[in-house]
Design a protein around this motif. Structure first.
Motif, PDB file in Angstrom:
ATOM      1  N   GLN A   1       0.818  -1.209   0.000  1.00  0.00           N
ATOM      2  CA  GLN A   1       0.000   0.000   0.000  1.00  0.00           C
ATOM      3  C   GLN A   1       0.848   1.253   0.000  1.00  0.00           C
ATOM      4  OE1 GLN A   1      -3.194   0.435   2.861  1.00  0.00           O
ATOM      5  NE2 GLN A   1      -3.566  -1.757   2.879  1.00  0.00           N
ATOM      6  N   SER A   2       1.892   1.255   0.793  1.00  0.00           N
ATOM      7  CA  SER A   2       2.754   2.423   0.899  1.00  0.00           C
ATOM      8  C   SER A   2       4.191   1.959   1.071  1.00  0.00           C
ATOM      9  CB  SER A   2       2.344   3.318   2.073  1.00  0.00           C
ATOM     10  OG  SER A   2       2.426   2.599   3.290  1.00  0.00           O
TER      11      SER A   2
ATOM     12  N   SER B   1       8.418   3.427   1.772  1.00  0.00           N
ATOM     13  CA  SER B   1       9.341   4.497   2.132  1.00  0.00           C
ATOM     14  C   SER B   1      10.753   3.938   2.081  1.00  0.00           C
ATOM     15  CB  SER B   1       9.035   5.050   3.530  1.00  0.00           C
ATOM     16  OG  SER B   1       9.168   4.026   4.502  1.00  0.00           O
TER      17      SER B   1
ATOM     18  N   GLY C   1       2.469  10.756  -3.075  1.00  0.00           N
ATOM     19  CA  GLY C   1       2.039   9.411  -2.723  1.00  0.00           C
ATOM     20  C   GLY C   1       1.621   8.604  -3.939  1.00  0.00           C
TER      21      GLY C   1
ATOM     22  N   LYS D   1       4.736   7.633  -6.012  1.00  0.00           N
ATOM     23  CA  LYS D   1       5.444   6.530  -5.357  1.00  0.00           C
ATOM     24  C   LYS D   1       4.757   5.199  -5.651  1.00  0.00           C
ATOM     25  CE  LYS D   1       7.407   9.061  -1.415  1.00  0.00           C
ATOM     26  NZ  LYS D   1       7.353   9.258   0.059  1.00  0.00           N
ATOM     27  N   GLN D   2       3.419   5.204  -5.619  1.00  0.00           N
ATOM     28  CA  GLN D   2       2.676   3.974  -5.860  1.00  0.00           C
ATOM     29  C   GLN D   2       2.946   3.438  -7.263  1.00  0.00           C
ATOM     30  OE1 GLN D   2       1.300   2.514  -3.495  1.00  0.00           O
ATOM     31  NE2 GLN D   2      -0.291   1.127  -4.209  1.00  0.00           N
TER      32      GLN D   2
ATOM     33  N   ASN E   1      -4.402   6.619  -3.641  1.00  0.00           N
ATOM     34  CA  ASN E   1      -3.669   7.885  -3.840  1.00  0.00           C
ATOM     35  C   ASN E   1      -3.478   8.269  -5.300  1.00  0.00           C
ATOM     36  OD1 ASN E   1      -3.211   8.141  -0.996  1.00  0.00           O
ATOM     37  ND2 ASN E   1      -1.502   6.696  -1.179  1.00  0.00           N
TER      38      ASN E   1
END
Length: 261
Positions: free
Chosen positions: A81-82, A84, A139, A142-143, A166
């Motif tokens: 999902q996310s 970093s 966001g 990034k996805q 996002n």
């Protein structure tokens, strides 16, 4: 294939309760359900990142619990999902990380490897971000980069956790089209979504998950009904079917019923 998968973080907190379903090769299979129902935990159990408390997960007849991380990475790619990163990596470098399972120990990516990473970025419509720092991206950007990393991994099974979260309207459409294209090329896609509309657009089959249990599964036309949506979300919705004249295609959409107060 998942057979009676169960998982709990604490003795009195069962997250997954005897979940069973299977995904066929070349199929787009969606896991549909509200927030906090256990979809991401289920993904992590299937990937071997969490150890189920009961049941079994298999891939191509092999017990996933018995496969090494490198073997699992060769068979399936994951877009969470996310994401970093702790260091200032370029988007191109993040995508190139998807090549690691195919590289021998200590070998750096070659020019051909970098070109493959660039193609994956182009496929997701973000080739222009190749030399941008991943930490500085939005966001949604990034996805798209993370999905490109999964593509570069060249695994047959793509496991995508909320891949459209996002993303703006155009990038959602682009990603849905990419999912369809990948399935036509022989990939298998397992993905989670909150959107019945998205599942109706591209999924071959789906499972509805609520409170850690599967309560309905099958083709979208059979499973996504007004009754099931109310049971899933506790909110009234109508299913509308219309023909889009410009493309000569019939589509089904989910419309929430907003009652006046």
């Amino acid at each position: 294939k998942a057979t009676n998968l169960s998982f709990q973080y604490a003795p009195d907190r069962a997250i997954l309760k005897n979940i069973s379903f299977h995904v066929n090769k070349g199929e787009i299979f969606a896991l549909l359900g509200p927030n906090g129902t256990g979809k991401t935990t289920l993904m992590r159990c299937l990937l071997g990142l969490l150890k189920p408390r009961g049941g079994q997960a298999e891939l191509m007849g092999q017990d996933l619990a018995r496969l090494s991380p490198k073997k699992r990475a060769a068979l399936m790619a994951y877009a969470p999902q996310s994401s970093s990163v702790s260091f200032p990596y370029l988007a191109l470098e993040v995508v190139a990380m998807g090549l690691v399972p195919r590289l021998s120990l200590g070998r750096a990516p070659t020019k051909a490897d970098r070109q493959e990473a660039e193609k994956a970025l182009e496929a997701m419509g973000v080739g222009h971000l190749a030399h941008s720092y991943f930490q500085c991206l939005s966001g949604g950007e990034k996805q798209l980069v993370v999905i490109a990393r999964a593509l570069a991994q060249r695994a047959n099974l793509l496991v995508l956790d909320e891949p459209l979260a996002n993303l703006d309207f155009a990038n959602q459409a682009r990603s849905l089209k990419m999912i369809k294209t990948l399935a036509r090329r022989g990939h298998t896609v397992l993905w989670t979504t909150h959107s019945p509309d998205q599942a109706m657009l591209v999924a071959d089959r789906l499972a509805m998950i609520k409170d850690g249990q599967v309560f309905a599964q099958g083709p979208p036309r059979e499973v996504i009904t007004e009754e099931n949506l109310f049971a899933l979300y506790g909110f009234k919705a109508a299913i509308a079917e219309t023909k889009v004249i410009s493309v000569g295609q019939e589509v089904r959409v989910c419309v929430p019923i907003i009652e006046e107060f």
